[in-house]
Design an enzyme around this catalytic site. Sequence first.
Site, PDB file in Angstrom:
ATOM      1  N   CYS A 280      43.316  30.476  49.050  1.00  0.00           N
ATOM      2  CA  CYS A 280      44.265  31.097  48.123  1.00  0.00           C
ATOM      3  C   CYS A 280      43.620  32.166  47.250  1.00  0.00           C
ATOM      4  O   CYS A 280      44.311  32.974  46.614  1.00  0.00           O
ATOM      5  CB  CYS A 280      44.931  30.047  47.246  1.00  0.00           C
ATOM      6  SG  CYS A 280      43.826  29.287  46.021  1.00  0.00           S
ATOM      7  N   HIS A 317      45.748  27.246  29.046  1.00  0.00           N
ATOM      8  CA  HIS A 317      46.363  27.359  30.363  1.00  0.00           C
ATOM      9  C   HIS A 317      45.257  27.428  31.413  1.00  0.00           C
ATOM     10  O   HIS A 317      44.339  28.250  31.319  1.00  0.00           O
ATOM     11  CB  HIS A 317      47.227  28.623  30.436  1.00  0.00           C
ATOM     12  CG  HIS A 317      47.750  28.914  31.807  1.00  0.00           C
ATOM     13  ND1 HIS A 317      48.735  28.147  32.402  1.00  0.00           N
ATOM     14  CD2 HIS A 317      47.413  29.884  32.715  1.00  0.00           C
ATOM     15  CE1 HIS A 317      48.994  28.631  33.607  1.00  0.00           C
ATOM     16  NE2 HIS A 317      48.202  29.692  33.827  1.00  0.00           N
ATOM     17  N   HIS A 320      47.940  25.957  38.082  1.00  0.00           N
ATOM     18  CA  HIS A 320      49.054  25.121  38.543  1.00  0.00           C
ATOM     19  C   HIS A 320      48.551  24.119  39.579  1.00  0.00           C
ATOM     20  O   HIS A 320      47.471  24.298  40.167  1.00  0.00           O
ATOM     21  CB  HIS A 320      50.154  25.989  39.153  1.00  0.00           C
ATOM     22  CG  HIS A 320      50.822  26.889  38.161  1.00  0.00           C
ATOM     23  ND1 HIS A 320      50.289  28.099  37.782  1.00  0.00           N
ATOM     24  CD2 HIS A 320      51.970  26.732  37.445  1.00  0.00           C
ATOM     25  CE1 HIS A 320      51.097  28.678  36.880  1.00  0.00           C
ATOM     26  NE2 HIS A 320      52.115  27.869  36.659  1.00  0.00           N
ATOM     27  N   ASP A 324      50.007  20.891  48.467  1.00  0.00           N
ATOM     28  CA  ASP A 324      49.594  21.327  49.791  1.00  0.00           C
ATOM     29  C   ASP A 324      48.081  21.224  49.986  1.00  0.00           C
ATOM     30  O   ASP A 324      47.488  21.951  50.781  1.00  0.00           O
ATOM     31  CB  ASP A 324      50.053  22.766  50.056  1.00  0.00           C
ATOM     32  CG  ASP A 324      49.514  23.754  49.017  1.00  0.00           C
ATOM     33  OD1 ASP A 324      48.773  23.316  48.099  1.00  0.00           O
ATOM     34  OD2 ASP A 324      49.844  24.950  49.109  1.00  0.00           O
ATOM     35  N   ARG A 333      46.474  20.218  45.308  1.00  0.00           N
ATOM     36  CA  ARG A 333      45.617  21.391  45.142  1.00  0.00           C
ATOM     37  C   ARG A 333      45.782  21.908  43.716  1.00  0.00           C
ATOM     38  O   ARG A 333      46.818  22.447  43.363  1.00  0.00           O
ATOM     39  CB  ARG A 333      45.990  22.492  46.129  1.00  0.00           C
ATOM     40  CG  ARG A 333      45.244  23.813  45.879  1.00  0.00           C
ATOM     41  CD  ARG A 333      45.499  24.825  47.004  1.00  0.00           C
ATOM     42  NE  ARG A 333      46.903  25.184  47.146  1.00  0.00           N
ATOM     43  CZ  ARG A 333      47.497  26.241  46.544  1.00  0.00           C
ATOM     44  NH1 ARG A 333      46.789  27.028  45.753  1.00  0.00           N
ATOM     45  NH2 ARG A 333      48.775  26.502  46.762  1.00  0.00           N
ATOM     46  N   CYS A 335      45.098  24.595  41.558  1.00  0.00           N
ATOM     47  CA  CYS A 335      44.748  26.003  41.683  1.00  0.00           C
ATOM     48  C   CYS A 335      44.460  26.544  40.285  1.00  0.00           C
ATOM     49  O   CYS A 335      45.374  26.739  39.471  1.00  0.00           O
ATOM     50  CB  CYS A 335      45.921  26.757  42.315  1.00  0.00           C
ATOM     51  SG  CYS A 335      45.579  28.488  42.672  1.00  0.00           S
TER      52      CYS A 335
END
Length: 364
Positions: A280, A317, A320, A324, A333, A335
């Site tokens: 990703c 922050h 997310h 998957d 996952r 990310c």
Amino acid sequence: MKNIFILLGMILSIAVFATSCGDSKKLKSTETKKENETIMDNKNVKEVYFAGGCFWGTEHFFQQIRGVVGTEVGYANGNKKNPTYEEVISHTTGFAETVKVKYDPEQVDLALLIDLYFKTIDPTSLNKQGNDRGDQYRTGIYSTDKETEAIVKQEVAKLAKNYSKPILVETIPLKNFYSAEDYHQDYLDKNPGGYCHIEPGLFEMAKNANPPKKVTKYQKQDKNVLKQKLTSEQYKVTQENATEMPFKNEYWDETREGIYVDITTGEPLFISTDKFESGCGWPSFSKPISQKLIDEKVDNTVGMTRTEVRSKTGDAHLGHVFDDGPKDKGGLRYCINSASLKFIPKAEMKDKGYGDYISLLDKK
């Protein structure tokens, strides 16, 4: 009753001193204590004087309280110089058995000392505590400055509301104080089975009455501080929920062993053994070190419903979480933006305070 214990204690002390070196160790302990008091004198140490019946138990009680840095038993507010114990118990000198308490106000509050002291006495009793009778056993809190005196009077007035009878605890300035004979000092340390009018369970209570304040190692930072500390991108990502570019961030292809911590607080979040290549373009992890370290929130921005991941302590922050991920690693996952993290290589973890987490790297 206490006079009998004094006589027996003196005889026993002489016998032990003549046949062993035990007392020399106690003397060294006392000397160390005096040295510590001298050291503490250089700090903002205050003093207050408590008369609470037999001073053996009262001294031992205050010695248990965290923040009390020195004690000394003696005779207070009498009418002659340098009284002996025999003169005090003759009821002709007006002295009260008293404990000088030196305390560090940064560690223990005077109000707490007064509240604990009340638990060791009957404040409505005149010249009587436990099995001891006489004006030398009267109760009182004596101060050497106006500020302390005001606090004493205020706190005693508050506690008085808990009693139906008048409070007989003196709250007056210290007129004089003379140290008691050496055999009275730290008496219950030297004579554990010695007489004491205070119920033994109260000593344990005193030990736990003022526990050390828990210091939070990782703390949320003010945004103004973060603006100075972080790069522009790190600030936008962690504080404004921005997303960095994929494949053009610091850790997306980081493969070294180590730990990933919150860039805003330094708190550990992810470990390299849970990192995997997802394709990703951002660092991907199968799980955080602990679910207690993160918050997951519904995110309905950018026209889709996602699960946002934030650091719990720093409220930064992070990225997310998606479902998957590798099935053999739990199917998730995480990310995460590199800008939200700081990577600490395994070789540096111990020196930088993350030594406790090194064992996680061995659990592959």
